[in-house]
Write a protein that holds these residues in place. Structure first.
Motif: not given
Length: 403
Positions: A124, A128-134, A137
């Motif tokens: 996960r 999610s490394s490129d998302s706002d939740e990086a 996570h």
């Protein structure tokens, strides 16, 4: 001053070489395959295990008494000095106490679930490394990894306790509960049971180690064994930790020795075979662990061997170890995983540390017999040997952190 016991403060393994040389939440049912209908676990998952069929015994848990003057403390194989704090560790402790015959199934299931939980968190994190939740996570993955490491250490510890229970030897409990007026005695000594796990040639080196660290000859009399001595509690703790490392080293070295002997015999049968790679490098990871985990079970001396051959085997292992160069010695003595390092420190501090703080008072002197010291050293060597075996197995299911 902080006198906590640390492996970094313990003597090195090489200094002890022979002179001649781990409550889940909510009630739910779990039933392992091929189990009787009246067997239940309060666990959510079905047991999924790769263990082969094993003969288990519902044996009565043995007890031992550590006494000191007018006071004594009773202990059993489930009253180990270090108490698991994670849910998997507490669960396995309950299984070992109440449904021992299913312990291995439960341990294998816990290891698989821990590996799956950790891998899922890491997956996960990357997704999610490129998302706002990086960042969230990434933090979750780090916390999960920390929790899983603590849990797998508890699983390893419970597997070690199980190995001791198989030879009917309970671990010595917290010494702070057993020392009375500065006096400690452990009875019965269980020397024969603790020595029975070793091959003949390894046992000889274990006996040399005992003689070196406590000054008790292998052929000492009963009077010598029960003679008393005074020693600092911190020093006993350091000798215990170093003896764990020595037992780990002996298991590693003897397994390596057996492999090289088998390879030598194979070369004699196929003299024209050549390969530049070393034998361990040729093995797939899983098979390598299987071989290294089983090779030590090969009996070094068969019933048909003559005494001369037995003596030759003894000398072979001793000379083999003495012939190690510094790099080879370090490879055999070095703990392979960070979990193993942490577990040894936790166990040693729990055994020798203060009941409340876990720290050791460097100036405290205890009075005990050489027999009790021998019991502690033999237990430590067996702990190290069991740790090597279990670390090999666990690493095939749950990838441990390299040391």
């Amino acid at each position: 001053m902080d006198h906590s016991l640390s492996l970094h403060a313990a003597p090195s393994v090489s200094s002890f070489l022979p002179s001649a040389v781990k409550n889940s939440q909510g009630p739910y049912v779990l039933t392992p395959p091929n189990s009787p209908s009246n067997f239940t676990f309060t666990r959510r998952r079905l047991l999924r295990t790769g263990f082969t069929s094993t003969a288990f015994n519902n044996r009565k848990i043995p007890s031992v008494k550590a006494s000191a003057g007018a006071s004594h403390c009773d202990f059993s194989s489930l009253n180990a000095p270090f108490e698991p704090r994670s849910a998997p560790g507490k669960f396995l402790s309950s299984v070992l106490q109440n449904q021992r015959q299913f312990f291995h199934f439960a341990a294998a299931d816990e290891l698989k679930q821990l590996a799956a939980d950790r891998d899922a968190a890491v997956a996960r994190m990357f997704l999610s490394s490129d998302s706002d939740e990086a960042c969230l996570h990434r933090r979750i993955a780090h916390v999960k990894e920390h929790d899983c490491q603590a849990a797998v250490e508890d699983v390893i510890y419970m597997l070690i306790i199980y190995k001791f229970s198989e030879i009917r030897v309970p671990l010595v409990p917290k010494l702070s509960r057993c020392i009375y007026n500065g006096r400690l005695e452990i009875w019965p000594s269980k020397d024969w049971e603790l020595e029975s796990i070793h091959s003949v040639e390894v046992l000889e080196m274990v006996k040399e180690h005992v003689s070196t660290v406590i000054g008790l000859r292998a052929n000492s009399s009963v009077t010598d064994n029960w003679a008393t001595t005074e020693i600092q509690r911190l020093q006993v703790g350091r000798v215990y930790a170093a003896s764990i490392l020595y037992g780990y080293f002996l298991k590693s070295a003897s397994s390596r020795h057996q492999l090289e002997r088998c390879l030598s015999l194979a070369h004699q049968e196929h003299p024209n075979y050549r390969n530049s790679l070393q034998f361990p490098d040729l093995l797939p990871c899983g098979f390598k662990s299987l071989v290294f985990g089983r090779v030590s079970d090969i009996k070094s001396v068969s019933s048909g061997q003559v005494p001369g051959r037995r003596e030759k085997n003894l000398e072979e292992l001793r000379c083999y170890v003495m012939g190690f160069d510094p790099d080879t010695l370090q490879r055999c003595a070095k703990l392979k995983s960070k979990e193993a390092i942490s577990l040894i420190e936790k166990h040693s501090c729990a055994l020798f540390g203060d009941e409340q703080t876990g720290m050791l008072e460097s100036g405290e002197v205890i009075r005990t017999s050489f027999s009790s010291l021998k019991r502690l050293v033999l237990e430590a060597v067996a702990f190290g040997s069991f740790l090597w075996d279990i670390e090999e197995y666990v690493d095939t299911v749950y990838k441990l952190k390299d040391n």
